[in-house]
Structures are given as structure tokens and as C-alpha cells.
Design a protein around this motif. Structure first.
Motif, PDB file in Angstrom:
ATOM      1  N   SER A  15       0.795  -1.234   0.000  1.00 53.21           N
ATOM      2  CA  SER A  15       0.000   0.000   0.000  1.00 53.21           C
ATOM      3  C   SER A  15       0.826   1.282   0.000  1.00 53.21           C
ATOM      4  N   THR A  16       2.061   1.213  -0.461  1.00 50.79           N
ATOM      5  CA  THR A  16       2.873   2.436  -0.512  1.00 50.79           C
ATOM      6  C   THR A  16       2.560   3.280  -1.742  1.00 50.79           C
ATOM      7  N   ALA A  17       1.856   2.717  -2.722  1.00 48.34           N
ATOM      8  CA  ALA A  17       1.546   3.458  -3.950  1.00 48.34           C
ATOM      9  C   ALA A  17       0.346   2.819  -4.628  1.00 48.34           C
ATOM     10  N   ARG A  21      -2.480   2.202  -1.992  1.00 53.38           N
ATOM     11  CA  ARG A  21      -2.424   3.468  -1.249  1.00 53.38           C
ATOM     12  C   ARG A  21      -3.770   4.188  -1.273  1.00 53.38           C
ATOM     13  N   SER A  22      -4.448   4.169  -2.400  1.00 50.47           N
ATOM     14  CA  SER A  22      -5.767   4.793  -2.462  1.00 50.47           C
ATOM     15  C   SER A  22      -6.765   4.075  -1.561  1.00 50.47           C
ATOM     16  N   ILE A  36      -0.065   0.490   6.822  1.00 49.25           N
ATOM     17  CA  ILE A  36       0.555   0.571   5.508  1.00 49.25           C
ATOM     18  C   ILE A  36       1.677  -0.459   5.447  1.00 49.25           C
ATOM     19  N   ALA A  47       5.315   7.031   2.192  1.00 49.43           N
ATOM     20  CA  ALA A  47       3.861   6.902   2.124  1.00 49.43           C
ATOM     21  C   ALA A  47       3.206   7.393   3.412  1.00 49.43           C
ATOM     22  N   LEU A  51       0.565  10.431   3.513  1.00 45.65           N
ATOM     23  CA  LEU A  51      -0.800  10.142   3.954  1.00 45.65           C
ATOM     24  C   LEU A  51      -1.156  10.921   5.216  1.00 45.65           C
TER      25      LEU A  51
END
Length: 264
Positions: A15-17, A21-22, A36, A47, A51
């Protein structure tokens, strides 16, 4: 519809991008505390900074762990003992030639795209069942249904995710835990977005033009005639993680822009 996830802890792998991530941001906006995850400390830290700047009132923590390996999966589990929401998003894809591919390449991709989610579900779902509430989401792909000849291994892993998701939903039926898969179509995510950017530079065209060329040649059945956004994928995930989605489980839910030409 007001989605409220306060008091829920969510893990979003990879989930870093991009889509992950969204999804993390969407769950946090709904009130969940979000873990994350990424392979490297630099990307996880970046991230988290971004965030937290975007959502200063949200609760984010980061875990560096390569979930493509049993050791990395165990590291995530050691640092985050339980969760109410598990989004198995970690995955990748590579253009390749079927006849040239090595066994090791197939197995490496299967470890990341499939076994990372299997291991996470094996650890976190029993706690959800015990508490009587939980949400598990596998981020699959339209390639699970329309296997791409240029990435057969990827299509196989995404189909496998659908099988795991449905089987797990059957296993935990009636417990208050739902398990679903989401099938994005061509999305302006980090992986595909970078590919389109590189293609555009090589051909001397804009990224939007490169995306249109991709759709015309590779996904001509699209009904929206554009790439989806990562937020559009995240919106579906946040909904099926909500209280309002208690009646949806064992499903393969498309956010594919109509690429798949079938009714069910």
C-alpha cells in the motif's frame, strides 16, 4: 450513504503506492486505523508522511515486510497481531513470453500474488471469526477472466485469487465475516501508469494517447474508453468493507470499465 469504520483496524498489503495506497486513504477517511505495508523502509516512510499530511486526523502505522515470502508474512503478523479488515493488494505483473519463461518466474509471481494473501488470511481470519465481524478483500483483476496472452502467469494468479476468495467465503459463511474479490480493469496505477508513461516517451506521444492506444489494441471492449483511477477502485473496496455491505460475500466485483463482456 455514510460509511463509518471507526474502531476498526485495517491492513492493506502493498500500500505504498497505486491502488493499495488509495484503498488505505479511503479506509482512513471512513475512520479506520490503517496499517501501511511495503517491502522497503524508504517507501513505507514516504507513504506515511504523505498520507499523514493528507489526512492529519487519521491513524496510520507502517510495517516493512516482504509478504511474497513466508518470513516477510510472519514479520507482518508479528507486528500486527490482529485486524478487522484485511485487503490483500500486494502483487505485480510483468510482460513476458510464455515459451521463454522459467519455472522460477512463475513460482515467484505466485508467491507474491497468491500466497501472500493466503498466508495473511490464514493468520487474521480466525480472529475475525472469533469476534464475529471481519472483512477480507482480494484485489484480483479483469485478467482473471480475460487471460492476457502477454502475461499468462499473471492471469493465472488472478484467477487463483478468485478461487481462494470464494472458497474462504464458503468456509466462514454465517460467522459475520465477509470475503470478496475486486476486479480492476486497466487502471492508472503505479505499474501500468509507469508502463504507459514509458511507452508514451518512446513513441513521442502523450500518456493519454498511449492509454488510448492500449485500450484500442489490448482492451477494445472497454465501455468507459479510459483507464480507471485508483480512487474508483478504492471506492468499491471501502464499500465492501463497510457495515452496509453485510449482504455481499463470496462475490467477484468488477471495477473494470465494462471490459469483461458478460452479464454475471
Amino acid at each position: 450513504m455514510q460509511i463509518e469504520l471507526k474502531g476498526r483496524k485495517a491492513i492493506v498489503t502493498g500500500s505504498t503506492a497505486g491502488i493499495g495506497r488509495s484503498i488505505a486513504a479511503g479506509l482512513a477517511r471512513a475512520g479506520a486505523s490503517v496499517v501501511i505495508n511495503g517491502r522497503g523502509a524508504e517507501r513505507v516512510d514516504a507513504a506515511l508522511r504523505e498520507l499523514r499530511a493528507l489526512l492529519p486526523d487519521a491513524d496510520f502505522t507502517g510495517v516493512v515486510a516482504d509478504v511474497s515470502t513466508p518470513e516477510g508474512s510472519a514479520a507482518l503478523e508479528a507486528q500486527v497481531k490482529d485486524a478487522d479488515i484485511l485487503v490483500n493488494n500486494a502483487g505485480t505483473a510483468h510482460l513476458n513470453g510464455f515459451f521463454e519463461q522459467k519455472d522460477s518466474e512463475w513460482l515467484d509471481l505466485f508467491q507474491l500474488n497468491v500466497m501472500s494473501g493466503v498466508r495473511a488470511a490464514r493468520h487474521y481470519v480466525p480472529g475475525m471469526v472469533k469476534r464475529g465481524w471481519g472483512r477480507v478483500v482480494f484485489i484480483s483483476s479483469e485478467s482473471a477472466v480475460m487471460i492476457p496472452k502477454e502475461m499468462i502467469d499473471y492471469g493465472v494468479t488472478k484467477t487463483a485469487q478468485l478461487a481462494v476468495s470464494r472458497g474462504l467465503a464458503e468456509l466462514v459463511g454465517g460467522t459475520g465475516v465477509t470475503v470478496n474479490a475486486v476486479l480492476p480493469g486497466p487502471t492508472r496505477s503505479e505499474i501500468l501508469g509507469n508502463w504507459m508513461k514509458s511507452t508514451a516517451e518512446e513513441q513521442g506521444i502523450t500518456q493519454v494517447e498511449a492509454e488510448q492506444n492500449f485500450l484500442k489494441t489490448m482492451r477494445p471492449t472497454t465501455l468507459i474508453n479510459r483507464f480507471t483511477t485508483t480512487d474508483e477502485i478504492a471506492n468499491m473496496v471501502v464499500y465492501i468493507c463497510s457495515e452496509q455491505a453485510t449482504g455481499t460475500t463470496g462475490a467477484a466485483l468488477r471495477v473494470d470499465g465494462g471490459v469483461i463482456r458478460s452479464i454475471p
